[in-house]
Design an enzyme around this catalytic site. Structure first.
Site, short mmCIF file in Angstrom:
data_model
loop_
_atom_site.label_atom_id
_atom_site.label_comp_id
_atom_site.label_asym_id
_atom_site.label_seq_id
_atom_site.Cartn_x
_atom_site.Cartn_y
_atom_site.Cartn_z
N ARG A 37 0.85 -1.28 -0.10
CA ARG A 37 0.13 0.02 -0.08
C ARG A 37 1.06 1.31 -0.30
O ARG A 37 1.94 1.69 0.84
CB ARG A 37 -1.45 -0.13 1.45
N ARG A 72 -4.21 3.44 17.63
CA ARG A 72 -4.78 2.52 16.93
C ARG A 72 -4.44 3.25 15.32
O ARG A 72 -4.21 4.42 15.00
CB ARG A 72 -6.05 2.21 17.49
N LYS A 73 -4.95 2.80 14.25
CA LYS A 73 -4.98 3.35 13.02
C LYS A 73 -6.38 4.91 13.52
O LYS A 73 -6.99 4.87 14.08
CB LYS A 73 -5.35 2.84 11.79
N GLY A 106 -16.40 -6.92 2.76
CA GLY A 106 -16.74 -8.13 3.31
C GLY A 106 -16.90 -8.78 4.89
O GLY A 106 -16.78 -9.60 4.73
N CYS A 130 -14.45 -1.55 4.92
CA CYS A 130 -13.57 -1.33 3.38
C CYS A 130 -14.38 -0.55 3.63
O CYS A 130 -13.72 0.06 2.41
CB CYS A 130 -12.54 -1.73 3.57
N GLY A 131 -15.77 -1.13 3.08
CA GLY A 131 -16.81 -0.71 1.52
C GLY A 131 -17.31 0.24 1.89
O GLY A 131 -18.36 0.84 1.61
#
Length: 537
Positions: free
Chosen positions: A83, A191-192, A453, A458-459
């Protein structure tokens, strides 16, 4: 005003408010791993392991590769995903060709566009990593700190500097903020962390889904009105407990953006939850402290007074045909237009990237913009050359005028490359979309369908009018693919997350339910019920 600085180069070794009964820090397993091995220091090991081979890598260090942009995937043993960091989704044709070459030479010629204006490649081996790192650096790109406990791609309007809807050009702001956060000072947050800096009134970067979302506003400085940004904080979409970001009631001017983001990251780094990983996102710190205390802590670190929120400049109901930046539209520069093309499900090939770079050279200004909906834009096309560009073969594959169903389709990676995903989101959702567009072929209406998913979202399946979350279900003694269906999500003044309306629907049931729902929204007068009942699975 002062820039916040780190108390140490490895903050987890310093202040940690979570302690066990013996007074020692109580840390989750990832935090313990970061104490044993500085993630950014792994770069030296990567070069060594490139000579020694994959079997030389201790498995407990797989996650640390994410600090350098390489993601180990259980489905593909021995291989990693790559990425990159592409601030604001802006690349030039030289950079895009380099990415295409990496895909061709090391990634089996495939990749994905992401919902954060980014590109991901697959099938990377440890032996290839040094050459990949050096090739990216040679064209001004990188992959550092793009995963795990780091800030993710800083997003902005993909048409920044080009559109009449924009109030503030964010190109330099997104790049400067990203550069200021790279390195040891913020290599270890709990965390992110997602940041959106958007000067466009269309809110195409979905500010309320970010940990920090900046949106255009007009504030007051003494007797003057000045442009700047209002701030929302704490958004996160993953897990079974997602939250939209909350207004912080602060207004920051463009010159203050980078320092302000650093202040928020500093507070999160020093006070976030490091004991329970499932509650480590910024939202949980805000929920624990309350907005007032969080605001006070941020302004204390920032070191200067920050005025209250200004007058919001976002459109209350943006035109969906402009918000996704698809199609041919005039720029603010006279005689120039941009061409936004839909990349179905965001799946790309090296050949397509080479072709896109060539079109940007031939018809544009050698620049390409990536969108938050996994699509691409060629800007700065002279109006006199639009017909030539529209006749190019790539635009048959990536149409600037697709059906509303394909235009509004956004998907996550899917089971082929993500061990969290429960089905082939890209393949299944595209097949559903192709069936739906037979019945709903309109090109002047956007049909928003977001597909994830798993619960990590993420979608962005709960941010849109209809979203799908992959699941597995039993039918006639077999385990088959299916979806949970969510409806009613939206952003803006009346933002809300979509509610689950159907659970464990088969692919056939999902197709029929979507056809019914979208037809009622967009073609209720044109599509008889008898037709809806015969939509094929």
């Amino acid at each position: 005003m002062r820039l916040p600085s780190a108390s140490s180069s490895h903050p987890a070794r310093g202040r940690t408010p979570h302690r066990n009964g013996n007074g020692k820090p109580k840390l989750n397993k990832v935090e313990q791993l970061k104490l044993r091995k500085s993630p950014l220091g792994l770069i030296h090991d990567i070069y060594r392991w490139a000579d020694e081979g994959f079997d030389a890598i201790p498995p407990e260090y797989y996650d640390l590769f994410k600090w350098h942009g390489f993601f180990y995937r259980k489905q593909t043993p021995g291989f990693f995903m790559l990425r990159m960091r592409i601030s604001n989704g802006i690349v030039n044709s030289t950079q895009l060709r380099a990415i295409a070459e990496l895909s061709r030479d090391y990634g089996r010629g495939v990749g994905d566009l992401t919902t954060r204006q980014n590109i991901q490649l697959r099938w990377i081996t440890i032996e290839d990593m040094p050459a990949i790192i050096e090739k990216l650096q040679a064209v001004g790109l990188g992959s550092e700190q793009t995963g795990m406990d780091n800030f993710r791609n800083v997003t902005g309007c993909p048409l920044t500097g080009l559109t009449r809807h924009e109030m503030i050009d964010t190109r330099q702001l997104t790049a400067a903020t990203a550069l200021s956060l790279l390195g040891p000072e913020f290599e270890n947050i709990p965390r992110k962390f997602n940041i959106s800096i958007n000067g466009c009134r269309l809110d195409c970067t979905h500010a309320q889904s970010n940990d920090i979302g900046l949106t255009p506003a007009i504030g007051r400085m003494g007797n003057r009105e000045v442009p700047g940004f209002n701030v929302v904080v704490g958004g996160h979409m993953g897990s079974r407990n997602p939250h939209l970001a909350l207004p912080l009631d602060l207004f920051v001017r463009p010159s203050q953006v980078t320092a302000f983001c650093r202040a928020v990251l500093t507070v999160f780094r020093d006070s976030g939850n490091r004991a329970v990983r499932g509650k480590a996102r910024l939202w949980y710190l805000i929920d624990k402290w309350g907005l007032d205390r969080f605001r006070d802590e941020v302004t204390k670190v920032y070191g200067d007074k920050v005025p209250s929120a200004g007058a919001c400049q976002l459109y209350a109901e943006p035109d969906p045909l402009e918000q996704d930046h698809v199609g041919v539209h005039p720029q603010i520069q006279e005689g120039l237009s941009y061409v936004g093309m839909v990349v179905p499900t965001g799946r790309i090939t090296a050949e397509q990237l080479f072709a896109l770079a060539g079109l940007a050279d031939e018809y544009g200004s050698r620049e390409i913009r990536l969108t938050n909906d996994q699509n691409v834009i060629i800007p700065n096309v002279p109006d006199r050359r639009l017909d030539e560009l529209l006749a190019e073969p790539l635009l048959d594959e990536w149409s600037p005028s697709p059906s509303g169903v394909v235009r509004g389709l956004v998907t996550c990676t899917g089971i082929d490359h993500c061990h969290f995903a429960l089905n082939d989101t890209k393949g299944i959702s595209l097949a559903i979309a192709r069936k739906l567009e037979e019945r709903l072929p309109d090109r002047d209406r956007v049909v928003r369908l977001n597909v994830s998913g798993c619960v990590h979202a993420c979608g962005r399946h709960r941010l849109t009018e209809i979203g799908l979350e992959a699941t597995r279900l039993r039918q006639d003694g077999s385990v088959i693919d299916g979806f949970n269906i969510f409806e009613g999500g939206c952003l803006g003044e009346d933002a809300r997350l979509g509610d689950e309306t159907h659970r464990k629907a088969t692919i056939e049931e999902t197709t029929e339910l979507l056809a019914d729902a979208f037809a009622k929204r967009y073609q209720s007068d044109a599509v008889p019920d008898a037709v809806l009942n015969t939509i094929p699975a």
